[in-house]
Design a protein around this motif. Structure first.
Motif, short mmCIF file in Angstrom:
data_model
loop_
_atom_site.label_atom_id
_atom_site.label_comp_id
_atom_site.label_asym_id
_atom_site.label_seq_id
_atom_site.Cartn_x
_atom_site.Cartn_y
_atom_site.Cartn_z
N SER A 33 0.83 -1.21 0.00
CA SER A 33 0.00 0.00 0.00
C SER A 33 0.86 1.25 0.00
O SER A 33 0.59 2.22 -0.73
N SER A 34 1.92 1.25 0.82
CA SER A 34 2.81 2.41 0.89
C SER A 34 3.51 2.64 -0.45
O SER A 34 3.68 3.79 -0.88
N MET A 37 0.98 4.13 -2.89
CA MET A 37 0.71 5.54 -2.56
C MET A 37 1.90 6.42 -2.90
O MET A 37 1.74 7.54 -3.40
N VAL A 41 0.74 9.21 -5.33
CA VAL A 41 0.43 10.49 -4.67
C VAL A 41 1.66 11.24 -4.21
O VAL A 41 1.57 12.43 -3.91
N LEU A 46 1.18 11.63 0.67
CA LEU A 46 1.37 10.73 1.81
C LEU A 46 1.24 11.49 3.13
O LEU A 46 0.78 10.93 4.13
N VAL A 49 -2.41 11.76 3.81
CA VAL A 49 -2.90 10.45 4.24
C VAL A 49 -2.52 10.20 5.69
O VAL A 49 -3.33 9.65 6.47
N SER A 173 -7.85 -0.80 -1.79
CA SER A 173 -6.92 0.34 -1.77
C SER A 173 -6.21 0.51 -3.11
O SER A 173 -6.06 1.64 -3.60
N VAL A 177 -6.60 4.03 -5.13
CA VAL A 177 -5.43 4.89 -5.35
C VAL A 177 -5.12 5.00 -6.84
O VAL A 177 -4.78 6.09 -7.34
N HIS A 181 -6.16 8.61 -7.07
CA HIS A 181 -4.92 9.18 -6.51
C HIS A 181 -5.10 9.60 -5.05
O HIS A 181 -5.47 8.78 -4.22
N THR A 182 -4.87 10.89 -4.72
CA THR A 182 -4.90 11.30 -3.31
C THR A 182 -6.26 11.06 -2.67
O THR A 182 -6.36 10.54 -1.56
N ALA A 185 -6.58 7.47 -2.03
CA ALA A 185 -5.77 7.05 -0.89
C ALA A 185 -6.49 7.35 0.42
O ALA A 185 -6.44 6.57 1.37
N SER A 188 -9.32 4.94 0.83
CA SER A 188 -8.84 3.58 1.14
C SER A 188 -8.68 3.36 2.64
O SER A 188 -8.58 2.22 3.10
#
Length: 428
Positions: A33-34, A37, A41, A46, A49, A173, A177, A181-182, A185, A188
């Motif tokens: 996931s990281s 993102m 994004v 981040l 988020v 997710s 994303v 996008h943002t 995120a 999610s």
């Protein structure tokens, strides 16, 4: 090598393989996931988020009233008494429904206010808070249902619920994303936890006919008062802690910008991954042991088992991560996050003291030392915030991780003083 073999033979490392798999899957899902993102994004996204994630943590804790541990205990005590179990479930879910209603209304009415506080005056993500208001009842219900499963002794089912929840969350997710996008995120963080309700209800309904046990007439105010003693400590740490982190991140955004705040969020995520292992050991092995310990000598032995077996391995793992930081950061995120490597030293120094503090902090829960816990927690959070105000202008982003390290150092020595009798109990 003999040192490592002796540690591996200790009972605390003989935790079920299914639970170990659950932890690894959770870490894997978090890493993927990281990475997604980071690509879609970037550091600035981040950072947003991270703010929303901390906000949701506080909201979720409020919505469940921090009753999870209390629910587990009372379900354990009443699972063979249908009338008593009805009283527990009715009391918990009526209270939960009332709290969720109040919070959901507040999310909708003040959506623009929340958006301005978390994302800046020039950003309007108010629709995210509307989505959170709709999802919150289902998520809060799923948390309490998992606690009921735990209380019924269905440990494997709880782990399976977590496994399915992680896989479902990852799938949703990735799609959100990729498409939004943002905004995706942020969504999610809202939608997958709510979908978990379907999974946990399926598993719980195989063990008990939940709907038949949920009698609104069985609500008991006295029982709610008894349960509240379990929630106070949980609410202090899970509500105030994330809100302090939101405020610190807003300071970083205001003074250094969104991108710099995104670097700190990336470092925080890396830290959260390796702490999952210690959290599992503490909750599964050490907390029950501390609760059973009747003397200072017995408590001292548990503390020293942790310091001899767990903490050295944790420090070795941090050293390996630190040495390979230039490899791990681009792998976990992207090349745009290269400045994160400059944060490793102070972050990991603080994490060593945090890890050393955790076993002492669990003694608060094991012995229900509510007042002492609240005072120490408030002292730690205040120290972090004040140290940030001092270090951030002088040392820029490194000042935040320095402040965090100083706060954890202070917290550790404070706990050493609080539990000095157990730590220095006579050997013979």
């Amino acid at each position: 090598m003999e040192f490592l073999r002796r540690i591996a033979r200790l009972p605390l490392f003989k935790i079920t393989s299914l639970n170990s798999l659950s932890v690894l899957v959770k870490i894997g899902v978090g890493v993927v996931s990281s990475k997604v993102m980071a690509v879609f994004v970037g550091p600035s996204g981040l950072a947003l988020v991270g703010n929303f994630r901390n906000f949701i943590t506080s909201i979720e804790a409020l919505s469940t009233l921090g009753l999870q541990n209390g629910v587990v205990k009372y379900v354990v005590d009443t699972k063979d008494d249908e009338a008593a179990l009805k009283k527990v479930l009715a009391t918990v879910f009526v209270s939960l429904a009332a709290m969720v209603l109040v919070i959901s209304v507040g999310l909708v009415v003040f959506a623009k206010v929340w958006s301005s506080w978390l994302f800046g005056l020039n950003s309007d993500y108010s629709t995210i808070f509307l989505a959170l208001a709709l999802a919150l009842p289902w998520y809060a219900a799923s948390i309490l249902l998992v606690s009921v499963l735990n209380g019924l002794g269905q440990f494997q089912q709880v782990i399976r619920v977590n496994l399915w929840g992680n896989f479902l969350g990852l799938l949703v997710s990735l799609v959100l994303v990729w498409q939004l996008h943002t905004q995706g995120a942020l969504l999610s963080l809202v939608i997958p936890p709510a979908l978990l309700f379907v999974v946990v209800f399926y598993y719980l309904n195989q063990k008990i006919h939940f709907a038949d046990l949920l009698s609104w007439q069985a609500f008991d105010r006295q029982l709610l008062w008894q349960l509240s003693s379990y929630s106070l400590m949980a609410l202090v740490s899970t509500v105030l802690g994330p809100l302090v982190y939101v405020q610190v991140r807003n300071l970083v955004i205001g003074q250094l910008g969104l991108v710099q705040a995104g670097y700190w969020e990336a470092m925080t995520r890396i830290s959260s991954y390796y702490f999952l292992f210690i959290a599992t050991l503490l909750s599964v092995y050490f907390l029950p042991k501390l609760a059973e310990a009747k003397t200072n000598k017995a408590t001292q032995q548990i503390f020293f088992t942790y310091y001899k077996a767990v903490l050295p391995l944790f420090i070795l793992g941090l050293l390996a991560l630190y040495i390979g930081r230039n490899f791990w950061v681009p792998l976990l995120f992207s090349k745009a996050f290269a400045p994160v490597t400059d944060l490793f030293f102070w972050q990991m120094l603080g994490d060593v003291f945090k890890a050393a503090s955790l076993i002492l902090g669990y003694q608060f829960f094991a012995k229900k030392m509510t007042f002492s816990f609240i005072l120490c927690e408030l002292a730690s959070l205040s120290a972090f915030y004040i140290a940030t105000l001092i270090c951030l202008p002088r040392f820029q982003l490194q000042g935040v991780v320095m402040a965090q390290a100083f706060a954890y150092m202070g917290y550790f020595f404070l706990l050493v003083w609080v539990f000095r009798k157990q730590l220095v109990a006579p050997v013979n």
